[in-house]
Motif scaffolding. Sequence first.
Motif, PDB file in Angstrom:
ATOM      1  N   GLN A  38     -25.646  41.855   5.192  1.00 49.19           N
ATOM      2  CA  GLN A  38     -26.805  42.730   5.364  1.00 49.19           C
ATOM      3  C   GLN A  38     -26.796  43.882   4.355  1.00 49.19           C
ATOM      4  O   GLN A  38     -27.850  44.377   3.965  1.00 49.19           O
ATOM      5  N   VAL A  39     -25.612  44.287   3.925  1.00 46.51           N
ATOM      6  CA  VAL A  39     -25.488  45.325   2.901  1.00 46.51           C
ATOM      7  C   VAL A  39     -25.661  44.713   1.507  1.00 46.51           C
ATOM      8  O   VAL A  39     -26.281  45.303   0.626  1.00 46.51           O
ATOM      9  N   LEU A  40     -25.134  43.506   1.325  1.00 45.68           N
ATOM     10  CA  LEU A  40     -25.173  42.859   0.014  1.00 45.68           C
ATOM     11  C   LEU A  40     -26.573  42.452  -0.439  1.00 45.68           C
ATOM     12  O   LEU A  40     -26.880  42.520  -1.625  1.00 45.68           O
ATOM     13  N   MET A  63     -36.242  39.318  -1.922  1.00 44.58           N
ATOM     14  CA  MET A  63     -35.040  38.520  -2.139  1.00 44.58           C
ATOM     15  C   MET A  63     -34.879  37.585  -0.953  1.00 44.58           C
ATOM     16  O   MET A  63     -35.065  38.001   0.189  1.00 44.58           O
ATOM     17  N   LEU A  64     -34.541  36.323  -1.212  1.00 46.36           N
ATOM     18  CA  LEU A  64     -34.260  35.378  -0.131  1.00 46.36           C
ATOM     19  C   LEU A  64     -32.769  35.355   0.152  1.00 46.36           C
ATOM     20  O   LEU A  64     -31.948  35.504  -0.753  1.00 46.36           O
ATOM     21  N   PHE A  65     -32.434  35.155   1.396  1.00 45.89           N
ATOM     22  CA  PHE A  65     -31.043  34.994   1.798  1.00 45.89           C
ATOM     23  C   PHE A  65     -31.004  33.959   2.913  1.00 45.89           C
ATOM     24  O   PHE A  65     -31.811  34.013   3.845  1.00 45.89           O
ATOM     25  N   ALA A  66     -30.102  32.992   2.802  1.00 46.47           N
ATOM     26  CA  ALA A  66     -29.978  31.953   3.821  1.00 46.47           C
ATOM     27  C   ALA A  66     -28.540  31.879   4.309  1.00 46.47           C
ATOM     28  O   ALA A  66     -27.602  32.022   3.529  1.00 46.47           O
ATOM     29  N   THR A  67     -28.400  31.682   5.600  1.00 50.99           N
ATOM     30  CA  THR A  67     -27.091  31.401   6.183  1.00 50.99           C
ATOM     31  C   THR A  67     -27.136  29.958   6.658  1.00 50.99           C
ATOM     32  O   THR A  67     -28.099  29.536   7.305  1.00 50.99           O
ATOM     33  N   MET A  68     -26.102  29.210   6.306  1.00 54.43           N
ATOM     34  CA  MET A  68     -26.042  27.797   6.675  1.00 54.43           C
ATOM     35  C   MET A  68     -24.716  27.502   7.339  1.00 54.43           C
ATOM     36  O   MET A  68     -23.692  28.077   6.987  1.00 54.43           O
ATOM     37  N   GLU A 102     -34.085  45.962   5.640  1.00 55.78           N
ATOM     38  CA  GLU A 102     -34.138  45.024   6.760  1.00 55.78           C
ATOM     39  C   GLU A 102     -34.244  43.571   6.279  1.00 55.78           C
ATOM     40  O   GLU A 102     -34.974  43.264   5.340  1.00 55.78           O
ATOM     41  N   LEU A 103     -33.503  42.682   6.938  1.00 54.27           N
ATOM     42  CA  LEU A 103     -33.639  41.252   6.708  1.00 54.27           C
ATOM     43  C   LEU A 103     -34.632  40.714   7.731  1.00 54.27           C
ATOM     44  O   LEU A 103     -34.441  40.881   8.932  1.00 54.27           O
ATOM     45  N   PRO A 107     -26.536  36.591   9.704  1.00 53.45           N
ATOM     46  CA  PRO A 107     -25.991  37.441   8.644  1.00 53.45           C
ATOM     47  C   PRO A 107     -24.908  38.385   9.162  1.00 53.45           C
ATOM     48  O   PRO A 107     -25.074  39.008  10.213  1.00 53.45           O
ATOM     49  N   SER A 108     -23.813  38.473   8.431  1.00 53.44           N
ATOM     50  CA  SER A 108     -22.746  39.413   8.781  1.00 53.44           C
ATOM     51  C   SER A 108     -23.158  40.814   8.337  1.00 53.44           C
ATOM     52  O   SER A 108     -24.129  40.991   7.600  1.00 53.44           O
TER      53      SER A 108
END
Length: 195
Positions: free
Chosen positions: A114-116, A147-152, A178-179, A109-110
């Motif tokens: 991380q803020v978004l 909330m889920l967040f994925a980086t691909m 925190e993520l 994550p950028s």
Amino acid sequence: MELDSVVTSGAALAALLASLALTPQDVDGFILGEVSSVTSHTMHDHDEATTSAEALTATITALPTLATSFSFYEPSGSVDEGKLAALVKALGQPVLGWFVWRPDSTPTPSMREQVLVPAMLRSLRQLQQQSAAAKGGGEAGAAERPMLFATMSGGVRHGGATTAFQCRMFQNRPDSVELKAVRLNVLNIRGGPGF
């Protein structure tokens, strides 16, 4: 409340990665699905007491991509409430989170992401509350759900002989910025863990 597991089908993930492999630029997408809670009870032969454990599982049902990055947010890292509301309404399914595709990069994550993620969580919660008020009800537990967040990422390797993909899944609880990494379980056709 924290997710114990995240599951998706191998076919859904493979279809997404195949389409992303053809995309040379960064894109965003949504993670759609459902969250369910399963309570298991354990009884022991030597003791009359029963132990109970509750597990929260997110099941990803669809991963629609958007045409570009910055689809619902500004480059500065703020959520565009109008764009997000229009996209969520058009999807018509519960939004569990979002993902980014960055070809040939490390799936981390950028600072902007991380803020978004917490900002999007707040925006989606507000949209859910407005929708629930309009319908006269609401989805139970949606406000406490992470909330889920994925980086691909992916790219061609070995002179075009192979294509490599990387995916990292994170969760963000409503009470935290925190993520936290969460395991993505990919189910194969018969329903068991794949790959």
